[in-house]
Design a protein around this motif. Sequence first.
Motif, mmCIF file in Angstrom:
data_model
loop_
_atom_site.group_PDB
_atom_site.id
_atom_site.type_symbol
_atom_site.label_atom_id
_atom_site.label_comp_id
_atom_site.label_asym_id
_atom_site.label_seq_id
_atom_site.Cartn_x
_atom_site.Cartn_y
_atom_site.Cartn_z
ATOM 1 N N SER A 199 41.713 -5.027 -52.058
ATOM 2 C CA SER A 199 42.999 -5.007 -51.370
ATOM 3 C C SER A 199 43.123 -6.251 -50.499
ATOM 4 O O SER A 199 42.128 -6.944 -50.210
ATOM 5 N N VAL A 200 44.338 -6.522 -50.062
ATOM 6 C CA VAL A 200 44.570 -7.633 -49.132
ATOM 7 C C VAL A 200 43.743 -7.413 -47.865
ATOM 8 O O VAL A 200 43.099 -8.339 -47.354
ATOM 9 N N TYR A 201 43.724 -6.177 -47.364
ATOM 10 C CA TYR A 201 42.956 -5.843 -46.161
ATOM 11 C C TYR A 201 41.473 -6.170 -46.351
ATOM 12 O O TYR A 201 40.844 -6.791 -45.494
ATOM 13 N N GLU A 202 40.914 -5.762 -47.486
ATOM 14 C CA GLU A 202 39.484 -6.009 -47.736
ATOM 15 C C GLU A 202 39.179 -7.499 -47.784
ATOM 16 O O GLU A 202 38.124 -7.943 -47.298
ATOM 17 N N ARG A 203 40.067 -8.272 -48.361
ATOM 18 C CA ARG A 203 39.851 -9.716 -48.434
ATOM 19 C C ARG A 203 39.818 -10.346 -47.032
ATOM 20 O O ARG A 203 38.937 -11.141 -46.712
ATOM 21 N N ILE A 204 40.816 -9.998 -46.218
ATOM 22 C CA ILE A 204 40.882 -10.605 -44.879
ATOM 23 C C ILE A 204 39.742 -10.117 -43.994
ATOM 24 O O ILE A 204 39.121 -10.910 -43.265
ATOM 25 N N ILE A 205 39.440 -8.819 -44.058
ATOM 26 C CA ILE A 205 38.324 -8.270 -43.280
ATOM 27 C C ILE A 205 37.014 -8.957 -43.676
ATOM 28 O O ILE A 205 36.169 -9.286 -42.836
ATOM 29 N N SER A 206 36.828 -9.179 -44.976
ATOM 30 C CA SER A 206 35.622 -9.852 -45.467
ATOM 31 C C SER A 206 35.519 -11.264 -44.901
ATOM 32 O O SER A 206 34.432 -11.714 -44.512
ATOM 33 N N ALA A 207 36.653 -11.965 -44.849
ATOM 34 C CA ALA A 207 36.655 -13.319 -44.289
ATOM 35 C C ALA A 207 36.261 -13.302 -42.819
ATOM 36 O O ALA A 207 35.450 -14.114 -42.356
ATOM 37 N N LEU A 208 36.820 -12.355 -42.066
ATOM 38 C CA LEU A 208 36.582 -12.297 -40.622
ATOM 39 C C LEU A 208 35.191 -11.772 -40.283
ATOM 40 O O LEU A 208 34.555 -12.230 -39.333
ATOM 41 N N LYS A 209 34.699 -10.811 -41.071
ATOM 42 C CA LYS A 209 33.367 -10.264 -40.812
ATOM 43 C C LYS A 209 32.264 -11.241 -41.211
ATOM 44 O O LYS A 209 31.216 -11.310 -40.567
ATOM 45 N N GLY A 210 32.501 -11.987 -42.281
ATOM 46 C CA GLY A 210 31.434 -12.822 -42.829
ATOM 47 C C GLY A 210 31.259 -14.177 -42.180
ATOM 48 O O GLY A 210 30.226 -14.816 -42.338
ATOM 49 N N CYS A 211 32.273 -14.641 -41.436
ATOM 50 C CA CYS A 211 32.192 -15.982 -40.857
ATOM 51 C C CYS A 211 31.292 -16.010 -39.615
ATOM 52 O O CYS A 211 30.982 -14.974 -39.040
ATOM 53 N N ASP A 212 30.892 -17.207 -39.219
ATOM 54 C CA ASP A 212 30.079 -17.363 -38.007
ATOM 55 C C ASP A 212 30.932 -17.279 -36.747
ATOM 56 O O ASP A 212 30.450 -16.844 -35.700
ATOM 57 N N ALA A 213 32.171 -17.705 -36.834
ATOM 58 C CA ALA A 213 33.072 -17.628 -35.688
ATOM 59 C C ALA A 213 34.507 -17.525 -36.196
ATOM 60 O O ALA A 213 34.843 -18.048 -37.258
ATOM 61 N N ILE A 214 35.342 -16.837 -35.430
ATOM 62 C CA ILE A 214 36.776 -16.744 -35.717
ATOM 63 C C ILE A 214 37.484 -17.749 -34.818
ATOM 64 O O ILE A 214 37.153 -17.884 -33.639
ATOM 65 N N ALA A 215 38.426 -18.476 -35.376
ATOM 66 C CA ALA A 215 39.245 -19.394 -34.574
ATOM 67 C C ALA A 215 40.713 -19.059 -34.826
ATOM 68 O O ALA A 215 41.078 -18.611 -35.911
ATOM 69 N N ILE A 216 41.529 -19.256 -33.810
ATOM 70 C CA ILE A 216 42.949 -18.927 -33.921
ATOM 71 C C ILE A 216 43.773 -20.046 -33.295
ATOM 72 O O ILE A 216 43.433 -20.561 -32.225
ATOM 73 N N ARG A 217 44.834 -20.392 -33.988
ATOM 74 C CA ARG A 217 45.746 -21.431 -33.482
ATOM 75 C C ARG A 217 46.692 -20.790 -32.448
ATOM 76 O O ARG A 217 47.851 -20.506 -32.708
ATOM 77 N N THR A 218 46.150 -20.547 -31.272
ATOM 78 C CA THR A 218 46.949 -19.949 -30.212
ATOM 79 C C THR A 218 46.328 -20.310 -28.873
ATOM 80 O O THR A 218 45.366 -21.067 -28.805
ATOM 81 N N SER A 219 46.879 -19.750 -27.810
ATOM 82 C CA SER A 219 46.355 -20.032 -26.471
ATOM 83 C C SER A 219 46.173 -18.731 -25.710
ATOM 84 O O SER A 219 46.837 -17.729 -25.986
ATOM 85 N N LYS A 220 45.270 -18.745 -24.740
ATOM 86 C CA LYS A 220 45.010 -17.534 -23.956
ATOM 87 C C LYS A 220 46.211 -17.166 -23.103
ATOM 88 O O LYS A 220 46.435 -15.991 -22.808
ATOM 89 N N GLU A 221 47.007 -18.167 -22.723
ATOM 90 C CA GLU A 221 48.201 -17.879 -21.927
ATOM 91 C C GLU A 221 49.184 -17.003 -22.706
ATOM 92 O O GLU A 221 49.843 -16.137 -22.137
#
Length: 456
Positions: A199-221
């Motif tokens: 599923s789409v969910y399984e693909r994205i979860i696999s990407a996020l679980k398997g990586c060494d770090a998650i990065a996001i194009r956003t800001s804490k503010e």
Amino acid sequence: MPNPEKEKLHVAMFPWLATGHITPFLHLSNELAKRGYKVSFLLSQKAKNLVQNQNLYPDLVNFHVLQVPHVEGLPPETENASDIPIFLINLFSLAFEKMSDLVEAVLSDLKPDVVFFDNAFWINDFAKKIGFKTVCYNVVSAASIALAFVPARNVQKGRNLTEEELRKPPRGYPSSSVVLRKDEAKSLAFISFEFGGMSVYERIISALKGCDAIAIRTSKELEGEFCDYISRQFQKPVFLSGPVLPEQDQTPLESKWKEWLGGFEKGSVVFCAFGSQVILEKKQFQELVLGFELTGLPFLIALKPPLGTNSIEEALPEGFEKRVEGRGVVYGGWVQQPQILSHPSVGCFVNHCGFGSMWESLRSGCQIVVVPHLGDQILNSRLLSDHLKVALEVERGENGWFSKESLSGAIKSVMDGESEVGSLLKRNHSKWKAVLGSPEYMTKYMEDFIQHLYEL
């Protein structure tokens, strides 16, 4: 600050092959190259043709062209998800995943220190074998990831979530957040959709679980609470790159648009664009252009021809072109969005609130009206309208469609300099524009971001 004595990292980039993903990956590449880092960028030939003029450091950002395999059902030579209707995306995903052996061979040859990816979850499988760290770099909002793609969502294989389940936030979702309304839950239904055995969910979860770090194009503010929630869910670091806004493009605005816009008063024109993948149904398209006509204001609309039509002209309501002659243009081709937004005559930006357009609208001096179409766009809209209070979202009926009256009313409300709504949005927007326009703001985010990469 990164230690200048350290050896410079070699970074590889492999984004999902769609314009809205490739472009922010390239903006990040430019920021790294500006600081002396070597970047190997994997993409298709068509994607390279599209973005190579945005590569500001060709001596450090090197493009590596890969062949996209053909999958039956896709138009011949499909290489970019932005070039096909959204209902063919699953087939393109299968073509994208067939690239895995080729990507592994290129990365084995390049031997980068860190690989950035988003949808290519299978890159995590190569990391230990080749010897690099992986960063799943997300160019959608943290609010969207936190709502749809976290372990607490617990989408079980072979079972589609109901609309009520989709609407209900996952366990621990930040309580102060804005979520989907009842009629919008169906926009998240795609996460249960299965193809190619996953599923789409399984693909994205696999990407996020398997990586060494998650990065996001956003800001804490903007989204600090969502980023903290994601970090807790996956029990790994979340790096924030900031918005990574490109340097102001010095390419002049095309003369035809410059001359046309130059014929109107300062801040009087309404500009509308819905990105590369939103294609409206013909009736909704006609309702949209009639809404612009109702405003009585000058306007420039840049949209793809609606479904089932071959051109903008054949889709326009009868008599529309004559009625708006001299003050309104509906155009079916590509336009220079940043340059148009910075033109003195443009005073309002009506957009779909894709993450890229969201940042561009915040950076502009225009009033903002949002007409979201998909799940992440809806949440981005809520960030701007409910959380930051810098934009006005167009109301929709129970069928999910907006009327010409609701669109026209929203535009006129923000364009009325004496209205309470317009004044509030303008004040709040001005504050954010000042923050995002500060060179120190972006510099601090990039310095911290690079330091985190070394810490991996």
